[in-house]
Design an enzyme around this catalytic site. Structure first.
Site, PDB file in Angstrom:
ATOM      1  N   SER A 260       0.769  -1.325   0.072  1.00  0.00           N
ATOM      2  CA  SER A 260      -0.053  -0.027  -0.101  1.00  0.00           C
ATOM      3  C   SER A 260       0.780   1.213   0.138  1.00  0.00           C
ATOM      4  CB  SER A 260      -0.967  -0.129   1.339  1.00  0.00           C
ATOM      5  OG  SER A 260      -1.917   0.811   0.976  1.00  0.00           O
TER       6      SER A 260
ATOM      7  N   HIS B 147      -7.477  -5.978   1.049  1.00  0.00           N
ATOM      8  CA  HIS B 147      -6.244  -5.186   1.275  1.00  0.00           C
ATOM      9  C   HIS B 147      -5.250  -5.549   2.578  1.00  0.00           C
ATOM     10  CE1 HIS B 147      -3.994  -1.405   0.157  1.00  0.00           C
ATOM     11  NE2 HIS B 147      -4.163  -1.039   1.487  1.00  0.00           N
TER      12      HIS B 147
ATOM     13  N   ASP C  49     -10.199  -5.691  -2.987  1.00  0.00           N
ATOM     14  CA  ASP C  49      -9.633  -4.542  -2.154  1.00  0.00           C
ATOM     15  C   ASP C  49     -10.592  -3.309  -2.230  1.00  0.00           C
ATOM     16  OD1 ASP C  49      -8.103  -2.474  -1.483  1.00  0.00           O
ATOM     17  OD2 ASP C  49      -6.144  -3.353  -2.099  1.00  0.00           O
TER      18      ASP C  49
END
Ligand SMILES: N[C@@H](CCC(=O)N[C@@H](CSC=O)C(=O)NCC(=O)O)C(=O)O
Length: 280
Positions: A147, A258, A225
């Site tokens: 991320s 995620h 996600d």
């Protein structure tokens, strides 16, 4: 001066946490290192640097990714820095996506962040020098992250292609100059001049990359996600890679979100990907 905070045997190797005073961030920083079994001054091992995402410390990856057994088997050390400077004297905000825990791996130019928020220099220069001085590692380095840390890993590799053998990312913020997390962070740390933002944006950097500087990249992205469409936008990086003939592979993984459940499902694949280049 390194201070050892914790030591634990795992997968036949060692997980250790340290603190030290950083000349880049002007505060005490924590990092964690995994040393595979057999790593010694006579048997130095290459290093994978792992950059974590928003809200993380050096602990999230080490505790949740399940990377130790494969890294032990492959003989790869892993180093995980914190995601920002921290402490009472370090500016902070009451939000999860800016300031402490959200350094975005840039060198801030804007007050009051420019004294401490120099995570780019910390990760690219200070930390590898420290690791190579104090641990039984070679100078071969690869980089990965998740991320915000996926943005950091790809961006740092694109800016320093000779320093790393390979770069991978899970669910990276691929085009930070064009998503809410990135715009907020870059405005706060870098000001409003978007030419400065471009220096830290993987899509912009890949667009400028020379073929002689290409290095192998793998991106894994879950299609379930929640942040995919608004914040991450990996397809924008694929578009640039395709135009440029850049060796980047994006693997979309059905049903994954995620979280570290996703990372732990594919971390072995990423370690194997790096291993082939770290040992070439
Ligand atoms: N609002 C959420 C967002 C925090 C979050 O999802 N953090 C991710 C990284 S997101 C991009 O950088 C993360 O890795 N969290 C730590 C973990 O161990 O899962 C929130 O505040 O929860």
């Amino acid at each position: 001066m390194l201070e050892n905070i914790s030591t634990a045997k795992v997968a036949g190797g060692w997980h250790k946490q340290y603190s030290h005073t950083s000349s880049s961030t002007h505060c005490s920083m924590h990092f964690a290192v995994f040393l595979p079994p057999g790593a010694s001054e006579k048997n130095k091992v290459p290093v994978l640097y792992w950059l974590s995402g928003l809200t993380c410390t050096d602990e999230n990856f080490m505790q949740k990714a399940g990377a130790f057994k494969k890294a032990a088997e492959l003989g790869i050390a892993i180093v995980a820095p914190d995601t920002s400077p921290r402490g009472e004297n370090v500016p902070n905000e009451d939000s999860y996506d800016f300031a402490q825990g959200a350094g975005f791996y840039v060198n801030a130019t804007q007050a009051p962040y420019n004294t401490h928020f120099n995570m780019y220099d910390y990760v690219v220069k200070e930390l590898p020098a420290l690791i190579e001085q104090h641990f039984p590692v070679t100078t071969k380095k690869a980089i990965s992250g998740h991320s915000m840390g996926g943005h950091g890993a790809l961006m740092i590799a694109l800016k320093n292609p000779k320093a790393y053998t390979s770069a991978t990312a899970f669910s990276p913020i691929a085009n930070p100059i064009d998503c809410p997390w990135g715009v907020k962070a870059f405005t706060g740390y870098l000001g409003t001049d978007k030419s400065v933002w471009a220096e830290y944006d993987s899509c912009e950097l890949m667009q400028q990359a020379k073929q002689a500087d290409y290095l192998p990249m793998l991106v894994s992205q879950g299609d379930a996600d929640n942040f995919l469409d608004e914040q991450l936008k990996p397809q924008k990086l694929v578009t640039v890679a395709t135009q440029k003939g850049y060796p980047l592979t994006l693997e979309m993984q059905a049903g994954y979100d995620h979280s570290y459940y996703f990372i732990s499902s594919f971390i072995d694949q990423h370690l194997l990907f790096h291993h082939q280049f770290l040992t070439a």
